[in-house]
Enzyme design. Structure first.
Site, PDB file in Angstrom:
ATOM      1  N   LEU A 449      69.711  28.764  41.724  1.00  0.00           N
ATOM      2  CA  LEU A 449      70.479  30.001  41.855  1.00  0.00           C
ATOM      3  C   LEU A 449      70.482  30.777  40.552  1.00  0.00           C
ATOM      4  O   LEU A 449      70.517  31.990  40.509  1.00  0.00           O
ATOM      5  CB  LEU A 449      71.927  29.695  42.216  1.00  0.00           C
ATOM      6  N   GLY A 450      70.504  30.059  39.455  1.00  0.00           N
ATOM      7  CA  GLY A 450      70.557  30.737  38.169  1.00  0.00           C
ATOM      8  C   GLY A 450      70.498  29.737  37.040  1.00  0.00           C
ATOM      9  O   GLY A 450      70.639  28.533  37.231  1.00  0.00           O
ATOM     10  N   GLN A 451      70.234  30.274  35.860  1.00  0.00           N
ATOM     11  CA  GLN A 451      70.140  29.407  34.705  1.00  0.00           C
ATOM     12  C   GLN A 451      71.018  29.985  33.610  1.00  0.00           C
ATOM     13  O   GLN A 451      70.866  31.142  33.249  1.00  0.00           O
ATOM     14  CB  GLN A 451      68.695  29.324  34.233  1.00  0.00           C
ATOM     15  N   GLY A 452      71.947  29.206  33.110  1.00  0.00           N
ATOM     16  CA  GLY A 452      72.836  29.696  32.071  1.00  0.00           C
ATOM     17  C   GLY A 452      72.658  28.884  30.809  1.00  0.00           C
ATOM     18  O   GLY A 452      71.780  28.027  30.733  1.00  0.00           O
ATOM     19  N   GLY A 453      73.510  29.165  29.845  1.00  0.00           N
ATOM     20  CA  GLY A 453      73.431  28.449  28.579  1.00  0.00           C
ATOM     21  C   GLY A 453      73.729  26.969  28.750  1.00  0.00           C
ATOM     22  O   GLY A 453      73.192  26.131  28.046  1.00  0.00           O
ATOM     23  N   GLY A 455      73.448  25.073  31.681  1.00  0.00           N
ATOM     24  CA  GLY A 455      72.657  24.273  32.601  1.00  0.00           C
ATOM     25  C   GLY A 455      72.076  25.111  33.721  1.00  0.00           C
ATOM     26  O   GLY A 455      72.150  26.330  33.718  1.00  0.00           O
ATOM     27  N   THR A 456      71.506  24.418  34.695  1.00  0.00           N
ATOM     28  CA  THR A 456      70.887  25.096  35.832  1.00  0.00           C
ATOM     29  C   THR A 456      71.781  24.928  37.048  1.00  0.00           C
ATOM     30  O   THR A 456      72.377  23.875  37.229  1.00  0.00           O
ATOM     31  CB  THR A 456      69.526  24.453  36.119  1.00  0.00           C
ATOM     32  N   VAL A 457      71.851  25.972  37.868  1.00  0.00           N
ATOM     33  CA  VAL A 457      72.698  25.888  39.050  1.00  0.00           C
ATOM     34  C   VAL A 457      71.840  25.936  40.310  1.00  0.00           C
ATOM     35  O   VAL A 457      70.976  26.799  40.448  1.00  0.00           O
ATOM     36  CB  VAL A 457      73.721  27.040  39.067  1.00  0.00           C
ATOM     37  N   ASP A 568      86.238  32.379  27.589  1.00  0.00           N
ATOM     38  CA  ASP A 568      84.957  33.068  27.725  1.00  0.00           C
ATOM     39  C   ASP A 568      84.996  34.018  28.911  1.00  0.00           C
ATOM     40  O   ASP A 568      84.157  33.957  29.801  1.00  0.00           O
ATOM     41  CB  ASP A 568      83.830  32.045  27.874  1.00  0.00           C
TER      42      ASP A 568
END
Ligand SMILES: *[C@@H]1O[C@H](CO)[C@@H](O)[C@H](O)[C@H]1NC(C)=O
Ligand SMILES: *[C@@H]1O[C@H](CO)[C@@H](O)[C@H](O)[C@H]1NC(C)=O
Ligand SMILES: *[C@@H]1O[C@H](CO)[C@@H](O)[C@H](O)[C@H]1NC(C)=O
Ligand SMILES: *[C@@H]1O[C@H](CO)[C@@H](O)[C@H](O)[C@H]1NC(C)=O
Ligand SMILES: *[C@@H]1O[C@H](CO)[C@@H](O)[C@H](O)[C@H]1NC(C)=O
Ligand SMILES: *[C@@H]1O[C@H](CO)[C@@H](O)[C@H](O)[C@H]1NC(C)=O
Ligand SMILES: *[C@@H]1O[C@H](CO)[C@@H](O)[C@H](O)[C@H]1NC(C)=O
Ligand SMILES: *[C@@H]1O[C@H](CO)[C@@H](O)[C@H](O)[C@H]1NC(C)=O
Ligand SMILES: *[C@@H]1O[C@H](CO)[C@@H](O)[C@H](O)[C@H]1NC(C)=O
Ligand SMILES: *[C@@H]1O[C@H](CO)[C@@H](O)[C@H](O)[C@H]1NC(C)=O
Length: 761
Positions: A449-453, A455-457, A568
């Site tokens: 679904l997405g990649q953030g700082g 981890g990966t979702v 945040d």
């Protein structure tokens, strides 16, 4: 239980519809409340019969557009009068600029000093102001006096190079840490200052051939006027300004009329003096007297705890209905003047508070008491049963400990258990790794679904058909581990409709996995900046989104047993469910966040747009830091613009927004639909709220609770007229959401059905 909570919600609904018309008086009866956009609360007043005394007499000149307010006896233009509930301060335009220039022969050609005299007024220069000097090798000297004492001080500007290639120099916001080579310095002004003079002189006593630039400047202004939080934009000046006496003024229009923050106070006697002779006592019922702590006598009034309003007016402080505003109780809430009381229905015991022990069924305890008071053999039995239970628990614990594999240990399982008393994680389940592998097709790339700082979702479906979002952390190091555990502990304690739900976690795999409810409609950031769903981002929707976020944060800050700071807040951390209800979350799923990061060189700068400047400076995170970040999101909603500008030259959104507020040109920055649909006064109230949230000093920002209350009341006043204006589809959306507020804002009641509350698509 469900039936009970249904009636409870109906009850709350009725209460709400009865009370939201209650507003407190602003002025004396029959007096004008507004001068243009400025609200004039008593003791200020337009006309001598409307103000407390000549010091607070405001002259409203209506021949300008918009009308301008002046302090009658000093002639200063007033731009802001802060709400008495937040502080006794005003902001005025006060022309003050010291200039000093030399010609090439070394003769002084231009010289002016700063001189402020407030000695015959009820005002003093507030601590929020700084004396700022700009130039090379110059000394700015400040001398001032309060009632009894006097002070002196100053600072030095130093320059290390004269390379004027059209560049800029920065004035950093760190008071003590200015870069000596950058040609600027600043110094504070003590609270209670009445008279003040400042002048510039060359460091060497006279001009010398080696002086790099002929001109230097000094001015006094509130910290926003120059520098402040926006180090990289507003706190810089073009070096070539130092060549001629007028350049600086034309390049920095804010400085030509800097706004000065003034403290005000009543009279010159302190509380203990004035309480002896009550004829002149200004604080009305339900308020308290506070000495003005500037060393010049005088006092201010504040509404007592549990009240809000204008403490200087009869019946000005009005009761806050905590029951309606904060829902502090589990079951029954009774509001009293200045306080509230929770109680439990028959058969339940406890203090009834969300933040306390709540209400628990008493049947079991009373049985226990009956048994223990009763037959002694019963006591024996009970004791032995209890001992058995405990022994079994200990045995189980020991067995479980043995069974934990190394991944569980490494992934912080033990730490997690420590943190959550005896390992109770609420409804959060520990899920087996197998199930999650199955749910995500072995973490197939097609499910990302997405990649953030962090981890990966992945998107996944559990065996019971529930669609979930699964976050796979990056490889765990010690620091991240703590963060990870923190998130699990915090999220598992929270149950709020506008906070994303954590359904479970898995510690058996190489890296920990978190399982959240799946939210199909992206982030608020997408909705604002990439959204093509036209009708959804109406002004009403924005207002609702803002109110929902504020409500969730207020809940995190105050309604939970331990305050939780989000730390945040940003639009990419706010997700939307299929009904476009916002959910505050802590994981960056959207792809656009990754795209944006590539435009910015460092991660720190990536979130810089939302970071509380006071936090940056002091490294101390407070609840007000979340308030600041929320303010930025509010500005994003108002303007539809991204908080971080793409180019270095462009001022940041917050800076531009604050500038537009200061200069009364808010329309220039508003999003088109906002100014079309929102009533002017309502939009302005939201903008002013955002301005309050973005105050450089945390202590002057409202709390999240205040913000939430304010947004809800703005929203309620707009509901009736606006629902009609919406399309039929939007209408049903709004209405159903409105109803939802009651069913889930206190969802602790039906926690037994929570796992079913998200859609299975
Ligand atoms: C102020 O009030 C007094 C008496 O109440 C009245 O005589 C006077 O005209 C008023 N002044 C103004 C400017 O309204
Ligand atoms: C009001 O403002 C106008 C324009 O600045 C000025 O000419 C006029 O003298 C002012 N009136 C008063 C009563 O101060
Ligand atoms: C100032 O200028 C005059 C000539 O205009 C000159 O006589 C005098 O010496 C100069 N003063 C200084 C301090 O250089
Ligand atoms: C500014 O203040 C200094 C020091 O008090 C004084 O020498 C100078 O004459 C003043 N300049 C002006 C223009 O008032
Ligand atoms: C001045 O600065 C510019 C750009 O920062 C640089 O190209 C130039 O060489 C510098 N000149 C001197 C004399 O240092
Ligand atoms: C109030 O003022 C009186 C007289 O100046 C002084 O003696 C007293 O200490 C003051 N009280 C407080 C609380 O500052
Ligand atoms: C109380 O204060 C009022 C007004 O300030 C004054 O007229 C009066 O004389 C004072 N009374 C006493 C007993 O000091
Ligand atoms: C406990 O005893 C009291 C009288 O001593 C009785 O009224 C009550 O019903 C008993 N409670 C239970 C749960 O048996
Ligand atoms: C996932 O992959 C592992 C090996 O990489 C394999 O043993 C396992 O059977 C796979 N599971 C599923 C559900 O495909
Ligand atoms: C939001 O959800 C609806 C259905 O729930 C869907 O039709 C729409 O495309 C979604 N929009 C976005 C931006 O994901």
């Amino acid at each position: 239980m469900l039936l009970h909570s249904f009636f409870f919600h109906v009850f709350i609904c009725l209460l709400l519809s009865l009370t939201f018309s209650a507003t407190y008086p602003i002025t004396k009866p029959g007096c004008q409340t507004q001068c243009g956009d400025l609200t004039i609360p008593f003791p200020f007043g337009i006309g001598s019969n409307c103000s407390m005394d000549p010091s607070f007499h405001i002259h409203c000149n209506t021949s300008t557009n918009p009308p301008k307010a002046y302090l009658f006896n000093t002639g200063f233009e007033v731009t802001v009068i802060y709400d008495h509930n937040y502080g006794s301060q005003i902001r005025v335009k006060y022309p003050n600029l010291a200039v000093s220039c030399y010609d090439s022969l070394g003769n002084k050609t231009v010289s002016s000093n700063i001189s402020i005299d407030l000695s015959s007024t009820q005002y003093t220069v507030a601590e929020n102001n700084w004396l700022i000097a700009i130039g090379c090798d110059d000394l700015v000297t400040i001398q001032g006096r309060s009632d009894q004492s006097s002070f002196g001080g100053g600072c030095l500007t130093l320059c290390s190079n004269s390379n004027d290639s059209g560049g800029y120099w920065l004035c950093p916001n760190n008071l003590n840490g200015y870069l000596p080579s950058n040609g600027c310095c600043r110094t504070t002004i003590p609270k209670g200052t009445m008279i003040l003079q400042a002048y510039l002189s060359d460091l060497h006593g006279k001009w010398r051939m080696g002086k790099l630039f002929p001109c230097s400047y000094a001015f006094i202004g509130d910290m926003y006027a120059f520098g402040g939080d926006e180090v990289y934009h507003r706190g810089s000046y073009p070096i070539h300004d130092l060549h001629n006496p007028t350049a600086f003024l034309s390049d920095n229009p804010l400085i030509t009329s800097p706004t000065l923050v003034l403290d005000w106070r009543i009279q010159t006697e302190n509380c203990s003096q004035v309480e002896r002779n009550l004829t002149a006592y200004a604080c009305q019922e339900n308020s308290e007297c506070f000495d003005f702590d500037g060393g010049v006598g005088g006092y201010i009034c504040r509404c007592s705890t549990g009240y809000r309003g204008n403490p200087y007016l009869t019946l000005g402080c009005q009761d806050i209905d905590e029951c309606v505003e904060n829902h502090p109780c589990d079951w029954i809430c009774i509001n009293y003047p200045g306080a509230f009381r929770c109680s439990c229905p028959d058969g339940y015991y406890g203090d009834g508070r969300h933040s306390g022990s709540g209400c628990s069924p008493s049947a079991r305890t009373s049985t226990l008491i009956n048994i223990s008071i009763g037959v002694s053999s019963g006591v024996m039995l009970l004791v032995s049963v209890a001992i058995c239970f405990r022994l079994q628990k200990v045995y189980q614990k020991r067995k479980m400990k043995k069974c934990k594999d190394k991944f569980f240990k490494r992934n912080g399982g033990l730490l997690l258990q420590q943190q959550t008393n005896e390992g109770t994680l609420g409804k959060t389940k520990l899920l087996p790794a197998r199930e999650l592998e199955k749910a995500t097709d072995n973490f197939s790339e097609s499910r990302i679904l997405g990649q953030g700082g962090q981890g990966t979702v992945y998107k996944g479906m559990l065996s019971d058909g529930i669609i979930v979002a699964i976050k796979k952390s990056k490889l765990v190091d010690e620091n991240q581990l703590e963060q990870f555990i923190n998130e699990v502990v915090i999220l598992s304690q929270i149950n709020h409709r506008n906070v994303v739900k954590l359904l479970g976690c898995c510690l058996e795999t190489e890296v920990p996995l978190l399982v959240y409810e799946f939210l199909p409609n992206g982030t608020l950031f997408d909705l604002i900046h990439n959204g093509d769903s036209e009708f959804l981002l109406s002004w009403n929707m924005k207002l609702k989104i803002a109110a929902d976020i504020a409500g969730a944060l207020a809940y995190l800050h105050s309604a939970t047993s331990l305050p939780i700071y989000h730390r945040d807040i940003k639009s990419t951390n706010i997700l939307l469910d299929e009904k476009y209800v916002v959910k505050v979350s802590d994981f960056g799923t959207s792809r656009s966040i990754a795209l944006d990061q590539t435009h910015l060189t460092t991660l720190v700068k990536g979130t810089f747009g939302y970071l509380d400047p006071e936090y940056l400076q002091s490294s101390q995170f407070t609840e007000k830091s979340d308030v600041y970040s929320f303010g930025v999101v509010l500005v994003e909603l108002l303007t539809g613009q991204k908080p971080i500008s793409r180019t270095e030259e462009e001022k940041s959104l917050v800076a531009r927004f604050l500038l537009s507020m200061e200069t009364n040109r808010i329309e220039t920055i508003l999003d088109g639909r906002v100014s079309e649909e929102g009533r002017k006064e309502e939009v302005f109230n939201v903008a002013r709220l955002a301005q309050g949230c973005l105050n450089l000093k945390g202590k002057y920002r409202p709390t999240m609770k205040d913000v939430s209350t304010e947004l809800e009341s703005i929203r309620r006043t707009t509901m009736p007229s606006t629902v009609e204006a919406e399309s039929q589809e939007a209408k049903s959306l709004m209405l159903s959401d409105f109803e939802c507020t009651w069913t889930t804002s206190s969802s602790t009641f039906n926690s037994d059905v929570d796992p079913l509350m998200f859609e299975t698509v």
